[in-house]
Design a protein around this motif. Structure first.
Motif, mmCIF file in Angstrom:
data_model
loop_
_atom_site.group_PDB
_atom_site.id
_atom_site.type_symbol
_atom_site.label_atom_id
_atom_site.label_comp_id
_atom_site.label_asym_id
_atom_site.label_seq_id
_atom_site.Cartn_x
_atom_site.Cartn_y
_atom_site.Cartn_z
ATOM 1 N N ALA A 228 0.814 -1.222 0.000
ATOM 2 C CA ALA A 228 0.000 0.000 0.000
ATOM 3 C C ALA A 228 0.841 1.262 0.000
ATOM 4 O O ALA A 228 0.300 2.365 0.042
ATOM 5 C CB ALA A 228 -0.926 0.006 1.217
ATOM 6 N N ALA A 235 -0.386 -0.595 -6.047
ATOM 7 C CA ALA A 235 -1.303 0.213 -5.259
ATOM 8 C C ALA A 235 -1.992 1.262 -6.133
ATOM 9 O O ALA A 235 -3.195 1.519 -5.994
ATOM 10 C CB ALA A 235 -0.562 0.893 -4.109
ATOM 11 N N THR A 236 -1.252 1.865 -7.045
ATOM 12 C CA THR A 236 -1.842 2.851 -7.953
ATOM 13 C C THR A 236 -2.916 2.208 -8.820
ATOM 14 O O THR A 236 -4.008 2.753 -8.984
ATOM 15 C CB THR A 236 -0.750 3.464 -8.848
ATOM 16 N N ARG A 238 -4.635 -0.527 -8.178
ATOM 17 C CA ARG A 238 -5.747 -0.895 -7.330
ATOM 18 C C ARG A 238 -6.621 0.298 -7.006
ATOM 19 O O ARG A 238 -7.847 0.252 -7.067
ATOM 20 C CB ARG A 238 -5.230 -1.551 -6.055
ATOM 21 N N GLN A 239 -6.006 1.429 -6.645
ATOM 22 C CA GLN A 239 -6.760 2.611 -6.296
ATOM 23 C C GLN A 239 -7.526 3.173 -7.499
ATOM 24 O O GLN A 239 -8.659 3.622 -7.382
ATOM 25 C CB GLN A 239 -5.828 3.670 -5.723
ATOM 26 N N THR A 240 -6.895 3.116 -8.688
ATOM 27 C CA THR A 240 -7.574 3.591 -9.885
ATOM 28 C C THR A 240 -8.795 2.727 -10.197
ATOM 29 O O THR A 240 -9.879 3.237 -10.491
ATOM 30 C CB THR A 240 -6.629 3.570 -11.094
#
Length: 241
Positions: A228, A235-236, A238-240
């Protein structure tokens, strides 16, 4: 946008750029202003490993399965190429059998158009269909692997190299559970289109999300247990998503 008329300017509704026909079904290029490089760079930043081909996500699993099989059998490059092309022909044929009419939400499997005459005749002779060139389903000796290779390496599905080799994130068991039967079809001399319809719910290009290879790929893309820390590509992504 304004129109000059009469005594002055009259505002008019802007209905989109005049250089591009609106709609999500436009297959041609849409970058007349030469912004493709910049768009691609931003996509790579926000969703690394995702491309315009990602809707055909089952090819990620297919190429991973071919890499695992080639590694297990210690295949030569020509033998690996043949295996990959035959597997892609089998996927195209059974996907056509599952959906003879194109789906609205998913483009046809790669090679269906080139195989149309054979598919409509009801029989696909593998030795003819898989050969690269104008008489086969594709011109490239590696089939449709090339447009996927960069993403597959970025995601860890494959390792870098001149042929598909297993990457650090490849889970062979999930791929065999989901797509293993495709390799059996790829080994056949002839495919009967009517017989392939029974495989559609398991092996069609549209069905990956319901099977172990799709679950593996979804976890790989979104990585719920991934790092994370700020700046992590996983992480980028996943967040997008």
């Amino acid at each position: 946008m304004v129109a000059i008329g009469g005594k002055g300017q009259t505002p008019e509704l802007v209905d989109g750029p005049g250089w591009s026909r609106p709609g999500l079904d436009v297959a041609a290029g849409r970058y007349p202003l030469s912004v493709e490089r910049h768009v691609g760079r931003m996509v790579d930043h926000l969703v690394p490993g995702v491309t315009t081909l990602t809707p055909h996500a089952r090819y990620y699993a297919l190429h991973g399965l071919v890499a695992a099989q080639a590694d297990a059998e210690d295949l030569t490059v020509p033998a690996a190429q043949t295996l990959l092309r035959r597997a892609e022909v089998a996927l195209a044929a059974l996907s056509f059998a599952h959906h003879p009419q194109a789906l609205e939400w998913l483009p046809r499997a790669h090679g269906v158009d080139a195989l149309a005459r054979r598919l409509h005749s009801g029989t696909v002779t593998m030795s003819e269909a898989e050969g690269p060139g104008k008489n086969g389903y594709v011109g490239n000796s590696w089939g449709f692997w090339a447009p996927y290779a960069g993403s597959e390496v970025a995601l860890g599905i494959l390792g870098a190299g001149p042929m598909p080799v297993p990457g650090p994130r490849l889970e062979t068991a999930a791929l065999r559970a989901g797509l293993g039967a495709l390799l059996e079809l790829a080994a056949e001399d002839t495919l009967n289109v009517d017989d392939l319809a029974s495989f559609g719910d398991r092996l069609c290009v549209c069905a990956g999300g319901e099977h172990p290879d799709g679950e593996w790929l979804a976890n790989l893309m979104c990585e719920p247990g991934g790092p994370a820390e700020a700046g992590s590509r996983s992480a980028t992504r996943r967040q997008t998503i």
